[in-house]
Enzyme design. Structure first.
Site, PDB file in Angstrom:
ATOM      1  CD1 TRP A  53     116.284  55.474  41.439  1.00 39.85           C
ATOM      2  CD2 TRP A  53     115.980  54.492  43.417  1.00 39.85           C
ATOM      3  NE1 TRP A  53     114.745  55.345  42.108  1.00 39.85           N
ATOM      4  CE2 TRP A  53     114.433  54.891  43.198  1.00 39.85           C
ATOM      5  CE3 TRP A  53     115.975  53.602  44.917  1.00 39.85           C
ATOM      6  CZ2 TRP A  53     113.839  55.385  44.104  1.00 39.85           C
ATOM      7  CZ3 TRP A  53     114.758  53.720  45.272  1.00 39.85           C
ATOM      8  CH2 TRP A  53     114.048  54.113  45.305  1.00 39.85           C
ATOM      9  CG  ASP A  54     113.482  51.390  39.872  1.00 38.89           C
ATOM     10  OD1 ASP A  54     114.011  52.516  40.263  1.00 38.89           O
ATOM     11  OD2 ASP A  54     112.214  50.909  39.017  1.00 38.89           O
TER      12      ASP A  54
ATOM     13  CD  GLU B 284     109.381  59.464  40.979  1.00 38.50           C
ATOM     14  OE1 GLU B 284     108.969  58.970  39.585  1.00 38.50           O
ATOM     15  OE2 GLU B 284     110.013  57.964  40.638  1.00 38.50           O
TER      16      GLU B 284
ATOM     17  CE  LYS C 255     104.948  57.453  40.031  1.00 39.95           C
ATOM     18  NZ  LYS C 255     106.143  57.968  39.147  1.00 39.95           N
ATOM     19  CD  GLN C 256     108.860  56.039  45.071  1.00 36.76           C
ATOM     20  OE1 GLN C 256     108.426  56.259  43.446  1.00 36.76           O
ATOM     21  NE2 GLN C 256     110.328  55.411  44.869  1.00 36.76           N
TER      22      GLN C 256
END
Length: 834
Positions: free
Chosen positions: A370-371, A509, A621-622
């Site tokens: 999906w990036d 994640e 994580k992000q």
């Protein structure tokens, strides 16, 4: 951030002044065009981290062996295949090869020229007998000719006569180090899921191979996937020295060897023209013929014409893409390198996806994520719309597989895979993979942004509408209705019906399989509204065409209205107690991870802690909620954005390269300018300084795309909510200027920002309306707009701004925020679809 002795500053070139065989250098000096990529391996073909030649979509499949199987688990893995290596051009003087660990190297310089797309290396070495040898080699992967690479080598023995041998080779490396799939991937110190899988079995099965004069051909079929690949090379030698040539051809190697009696100062030039073709169904023999035709055309045009066309292509690319930062050549150099990587990853993808590493390495197994839609497509949409269209077509071509996957998971519509090459889900770990249903909304979001920014209604009518419909259908069946079921500390009236989505994973994640993930719900709401909108518009515009849509998709009467009802009632978690949006319904009940006292050697967390340990904590994580605040920013108030950013920023590890760019954008928006610049620099040098210690596996393409977004949307303050172009600039204090081009609905703009003013110029096309801090303007080709700025906004008197109007509405009791599931005022408010 970067070793400037080894990599000196140059705004248009990446220069290396010391020889290296590390994998990072191979990545940084790779060349590609989105279809074909050659890693920056030295022509000697020795001592490489990874001898890499990668072709977008060329993959092997392998059965995923789960320790414990369950229904619906991904069954077949996919991984990129290392294609035959045609880069090798070995030089021998007095029958001795140059060996950089022993050679007396007097001069070394390697340069990637970002204006011409040429990778050049100059080496001067002195043999033990005192012969001074100058070697200059260069290579391109053509943007114009999708299947072509050109390599040129010039050798001069400057001070003596000497026998020189140049051995040009193509090698199919079947040594287990460059062929992937099957067994657990390993890194130094253990398992690393970011690396490609490996197998020792033979992947490329020989097909046709032959030698015809100085033309060599190798071809193969991929053992399990059935794909085919062919490579054909022509060799041209030019010299006034006497020479002989000999050839060798076998299944896995070809050699064209030139033995030259070199005279002092008389150059030897060897050019290798290489063509690669691949297919999912065409026999290898047919691909060989395609390679021959490609090379015949190049032979007719001439070698220099390929370099000239490459430079012309890049001149046009930079004219519509270059972001210029005043008086900061170090930032300018790194920015242009990132933008070039985006071109090298996507320009000639031509209907295949954009892999997470482009065609620069084997990292992430060559998968599409999906990036692409969230981090890469914005750059493509606003600078090279055709490339964005091609990337979206790749998703349209995946719809049949996505429909099958949705049915397998008991849902209607389509579910796009979290990671894939051929359209099938390749993620074996469903909790952090398949559960990321948000990819459906990400694809639909990218589609909507592309159509609004370009006006490409043709693509929407013919293919895009199917994506919108099928992705919306999934949310309608995945979600469910509930009465007064809210997070513990959120207050709402009894009897309120809300729409919920449970059992999903958001972008973060480190928090998996949760209920009412804010990012997922906010983006799903967009997806549902956008699908209903395009269905309604299609029905009103053309009855015959709409009938074909109904026939293709089975769209039922009233289905779109149901999507709108679900979107309007979408539950958006909000904590009244903390004044923030929880990442999910239970996120605030978890213990907070002590990041401040987590040793650096235990980062990233995913390589040092069991997932269940990580999942029990508030640790990211992000950016997750923060990403939603950016993408759907018109649904959140400035106060909410600041409160959410303040809460989540200390919890975010940045273990993902996708995070810092988003944190930079929101930090700029909420007023943390120093922090915004800090996060931007982290994103800018992810690969150039190997900040995540895995640049050797390939370029972080999404992070490179995020660099453009951080510049244009973060510091430049550009937004296009609901198709309305706006600017709220946030120029860093020590930047005198920021300038960038923008494609908007068929018009070409140039935006220039200084401390005192924003200048908008329409280079070509129709007049463009826009706002600067809520004050409206129109720019035309005849008259550019210059908006004087101070810290508060435009210095232009006039009517009340839209922001003032919104504040007045809020004082009147109208809720413009998405932080509650229902509007209680008697005055209806229609939120724009974005």
């Amino acid at each position: 951030m970067i070793d400037r002795d080894r990599f000196p500053v140059d705004p248009w070139r990446l220069i290396e002044t010391r020889y290296s065989e590390d994998g990072v250098g191979e990545t940084l000096f790779g060349v590609g065009n989105g279809y074909l990529g050659l890693r920056g391996n030295h022509i000697e073909g020795r001592g490489a981290h990874e001898h890499g030649t990668f072709i977008n979509g060329l993959h092997e499949t392998w059965p995923i062996r789960h320790a414990e199987q369950a229904y619906g688990f991904a069954e077949v893995g996919q991984t990129i295949v290392n294609a035959p290596d045609a880069k090798v051009m070995r030089v021998y003087v007095d029958d001795e090869p140059i060996s950089f660990d022993e050679a007396d190297v007097r001069e070394y310089r390697r340069t990637l020229d970002m204006r011409t797309g040429v990778l050049e290396r100059v080496v001067v070495w002195e043999t033990p007998s005192g012969k001074r040898v100058r070697m200059r080699d260069e290579r391109i992967v053509s943007f114009e000719e999708r299947h072509l690479a050109v390599l040129r080598l010039e050798v001069v023995v400057e001070n003596a006569d000497a026998p020189v041998t140049i051995s040009c080779q193509m090698i199919n490396r079947q040594d287990g180090a460059g062929v992937y799939a099957g067994t657990p991937n390993q890194a130094k110190g253990g398992f690393d899921p970011r690396k490609a899988e490996k197998i020792a079995e033979r992947v490329l099965e020989p097909a046709e191979h032959w030698q015809d004069g100085l033309r060599s051909a190798l071809s193969y079929s991929v053992a399990a996937s059935g794909m085919t690949v062919a490579v054909v090379a022509d060799h041209i030698i030019e010299t006034e020295n006497e020479y002989t040539s000999r050839t060798l051809i076998e299944e896995d190697i070809s050699k064209n060897v030139f033995r030259v009696q070199a005279k002092a100062g008389v150059p030897i030039s060897v050019t290798k023209l290489v063509s690669y073709h691949t297919s999912r169904g065409v026999p290898a023999r047919e691909l060989v013929d395609r390679c021959r035709r490609s090379l015949d055309r190049v032979a007719f045009e001439g070698v220099q014409a390929q370099f000239d066309r490459q430079a012309a292509w890049l001149a046009a690319f930079w004219a519509r893409s270059d972001v210029q930062i005043g008086e900061h050549d170090d930032i300018q150099q790194a920015t242009r390198w990132c933008l070039l990587q985006l071109a090298q990853a996507s320009a000639r993808a031509d209907g295949t996806g954009v892999p997470a590493k482009g065609v620069s390495g084997s990292g992430y197994s060559g998968h599409y994520f999906w990036d692409t839609e969230i981090y890469v497509l914005p750059f493509l949409t606003y600078t090279s719309p055709q490339w964005a269209r091609n990337a979206l077509r790749a998703r349209a071509l995946m719809l049949p597989a996505a429909r099958r996957r949705a049915a397998q998971l008991n849902e209607a519509g389509a579910l796009f895979p979290w990671r894939t090459i051929n359209g099938e889900e390749a993620s074996a770990y469903y909790a952090a993979g398949t559960a990321q249903y948000h990819i459906n909304a990400d694809v639909s979001f990218a589609l909507g942004k592309y159509v609004r920014a370009t006006g490409d209604d043709d693509f929407l009518r013919r293919e895009g509408i199917d994506i919108a419909i099928e992705t919306a259908r999934l949310w309608a069946t995945l979600g469910f209705w509930r009465t007064s079921r809210l997070v513990a500390d959120t207050q709402a009236d009894d009897g309120v019906e809300t729409f919920h989505i449970h059992g999903v994973t958001g972008p973060d994640e480190y928090t998996t399989v949760v209920n009412d993930n804010l990012y997922t719900n906010v983006m799903a709401r967009y997806n549902l509204r956008y699908a209903a909108k395009v269905v309604r518009e299609a029905q009103e515009a053309n009855g015959e065409e709409f009938a074909r849509v109904v026939e293709r998709t089975g769209l039922a009467e009233g289905e779109a209205e149901g999507w709108e009802r679900a979107a309007d009632a979408m539950f958006i978690p909000f904590s009244e107690r903390l004044g923030i949006h929880p990442q999910d319904s239970l996120f605030l009940e978890r213990e907070v991870w002590d990041l401040a006292h987590t040793p650096s050697e235990q980062r990233p967390l995913l390589l040092h802690f069991h997932p269940l340990v990580i999942y029990r904590f508030q640790v990211l994580k992000q950016a997750d909620v923060v990403l939603a605040l950016f993408l759907q920013g018109n649904h959140f108030t400035p106060e909410e954005k600041k409160a959410d950013f303040d809460y989540y920023d200390p919890l975010t590890t940045g273990d993902s390269t996708l995070s810092a760019v988003v944190q930079s954008i929101l930090a700029a928006e909420v007023g943390y300018q120093d922090l915004a610049l800090q996060y931007f620099r982290q994103s800018l040098f992810v690969d150039l300084h190997d900040l995540h210690h895995n640049a050797a596996d390939g370029v972080h393409v999404a992070s490179a795309g995020g660099v453009w977004t951080a510049l244009v949307c973060g510091f430049g303050g550009m937004r296009d909510y609901a198709g309305e172009l706006s600017f709220d600039p946030r120029l860093p204090a020590d930047w005198p200027s920021l300038s960038y081009p923008l494609q908007w609905q068929g018009s070409a703009l140039q935006i220039t920002l200084t401390k005192d003013a924003l200048r908008v110029q329409v280079r070509t096309g129709d007049p463009v309306p826009f706002t600067v801090r809520d004050v409206a303007y129109v720019a035309t080709t005849e008259e550019e707009v210059v908006v004087p700025l101070d810290d508060q906004g435009p210095l232009i008197p006039g009517r009340p701004s839209l922001r003032q109007f919104a504040d007045a509405l809020r004082e009147d009791g109208t809720r413009l925020s998405a932080s509650v599931p229902v509007i209680t005022t008697a005055i209806p408010v229609i939120e724009p679809i974005d």
